[in-house]
Design an enzyme around this catalytic site. Structure first.
Site, short mmCIF file in Angstrom:
data_model
loop_
_atom_site.label_atom_id
_atom_site.label_comp_id
_atom_site.label_asym_id
_atom_site.label_seq_id
_atom_site.Cartn_x
_atom_site.Cartn_y
_atom_site.Cartn_z
N CYS A 35 6.12 0.33 7.40
CA CYS A 35 5.63 1.34 6.50
C CYS A 35 6.75 1.64 5.67
O CYS A 35 8.21 1.57 6.08
CB CYS A 35 5.22 2.42 7.44
SG CYS A 35 4.80 3.84 6.50
N LEU A 36 6.54 1.85 4.15
CA LEU A 36 7.72 1.96 3.43
C LEU A 36 8.29 3.42 3.77
O LEU A 36 9.50 3.76 3.25
CB LEU A 36 7.14 2.16 1.94
CG LEU A 36 6.50 1.12 1.42
CD1 LEU A 36 6.06 1.42 0.12
CD2 LEU A 36 7.81 -0.18 1.35
N HIS A 74 -4.23 1.58 7.60
CA HIS A 74 -2.88 2.23 7.75
C HIS A 74 -2.73 3.41 6.45
O HIS A 74 -2.09 4.36 7.05
CB HIS A 74 -1.89 1.18 7.16
CG HIS A 74 -0.42 1.76 7.18
ND1 HIS A 74 0.73 1.25 8.03
CD2 HIS A 74 0.22 2.30 6.33
CE1 HIS A 74 1.63 1.64 7.88
NE2 HIS A 74 1.57 2.20 6.73
N GLU A 75 -3.30 3.08 5.39
CA GLU A 75 -3.04 4.17 4.26
C GLU A 75 -4.03 5.24 4.65
O GLU A 75 -3.49 6.53 4.36
CB GLU A 75 -3.43 3.70 3.00
CG GLU A 75 -2.46 2.42 2.58
CD GLU A 75 -0.95 2.62 2.64
OE1 GLU A 75 -0.54 3.87 2.46
OE2 GLU A 75 -0.17 1.61 2.98
N HIS A 114 -2.32 7.72 6.98
CA HIS A 114 -1.26 8.58 6.37
C HIS A 114 -1.83 9.76 5.77
O HIS A 114 -1.41 11.11 5.82
CB HIS A 114 -0.65 7.84 5.21
CG HIS A 114 0.62 6.85 5.37
ND1 HIS A 114 1.57 7.32 5.88
CD2 HIS A 114 0.79 5.91 5.28
CE1 HIS A 114 2.46 6.54 6.11
NE2 HIS A 114 2.16 5.30 5.54
N GLY A 142 0.87 -1.24 0.02
CA GLY A 142 0.21 0.14 -0.02
C GLY A 142 0.83 1.19 0.15
O GLY A 142 1.95 1.06 0.32
NI NI Z 1 2.81 3.51 5.47
#
Ligand code: NI
Length: 190
Positions: A93-94, A135-136, A139, A46
């Site tokens: 998380c990226l 999660h997204e 953000h 994601g």
């Molecule tokens: Ni993330």
């Protein structure tokens, strides 16, 4: 398509509340395509636009590595409702490479959003899709996984987070600058 720079913890865009998309322009569709390319290259499931420095309510998801039946999904202006149940699971998380920790999420959520063509749709998501979409959407509200971690966990991660914060604070905010909000957001730059 283009690979975008993934913003790290410490980049101010990650702490902004993203703007709603007012019109699905060619620029927005390009952003979606670039976000998919960037997410796949980073082996993520994601990605939210603030993670590539774009303060707009755009999310891409593809949880098929964890759920073979899942399909790639674009969520523009997503709204979550009717959360059910609670489940604790490990999340990364990226924007926080190497950081994982337990996060409590709703087990099932309903999401209403627009797709890449601007068509409204709704879906009930569970399992890994539910976790990823929550999660997204976090953000888009400037919330990061670390905000859900326990104080003890955050303490354990302190030196890692300080290093990431330093890295993120040096990153450029682009390609779309969050401020000022344009009066006509169809003119939003890419
Ligand atoms: Ni993330």
């Amino acid at each position: 398509m283009a690979l975008l720079e993934i913003k790290k913890f410490g980049c101010p865009t990650l702490r902004r509340r993203a703007r709603r998309v007012e019109a699905i322009t060619a620029d927005v569709r390009t952003l979606v395509d670039d976000m998919f390319e960037t997410m796949y290259a980073a082996e993520g499931i994601g990605l939210a636009a603030p993670q590539v420095g774009v303060s707009l309510c755009v999310v891409v998801l593809d949880v098929s590595p964890g759920d073979p039946e899942a399909e790639a999904t674009v969520l523009i202006n997503p709204e979550l409702s009717q959360g059910e149940g609670e489940v604790v699971g490990e999340e990364g998380c990226l924007s926080l490479p190497g950081v994982v920790g337990d996060v409590k999420r709703r087990a099932q959520v309903r999401v209403d959003a627009l797709d890449r063509d601007g068509n409204a749709f709704s879906a009930v998501m569970s399992d890994i899709s539910a976790r990823a979409v929550q999660h997204e959407v976090d953000h888009l509200n400037g919330v990061l996984v670390t905000d859900h971690f326990s104080a003890i966990k955050r303490n354990l991660l302190r030196s890692q987070l300080v290093a990431l914060k330093r890295e993120g604070s040096r990153q450029r905010r682009g390609p779309i600058h969050a401020d000022p909000v344009p009066a006509d957001s169809s003119k939003a730059p890419t």
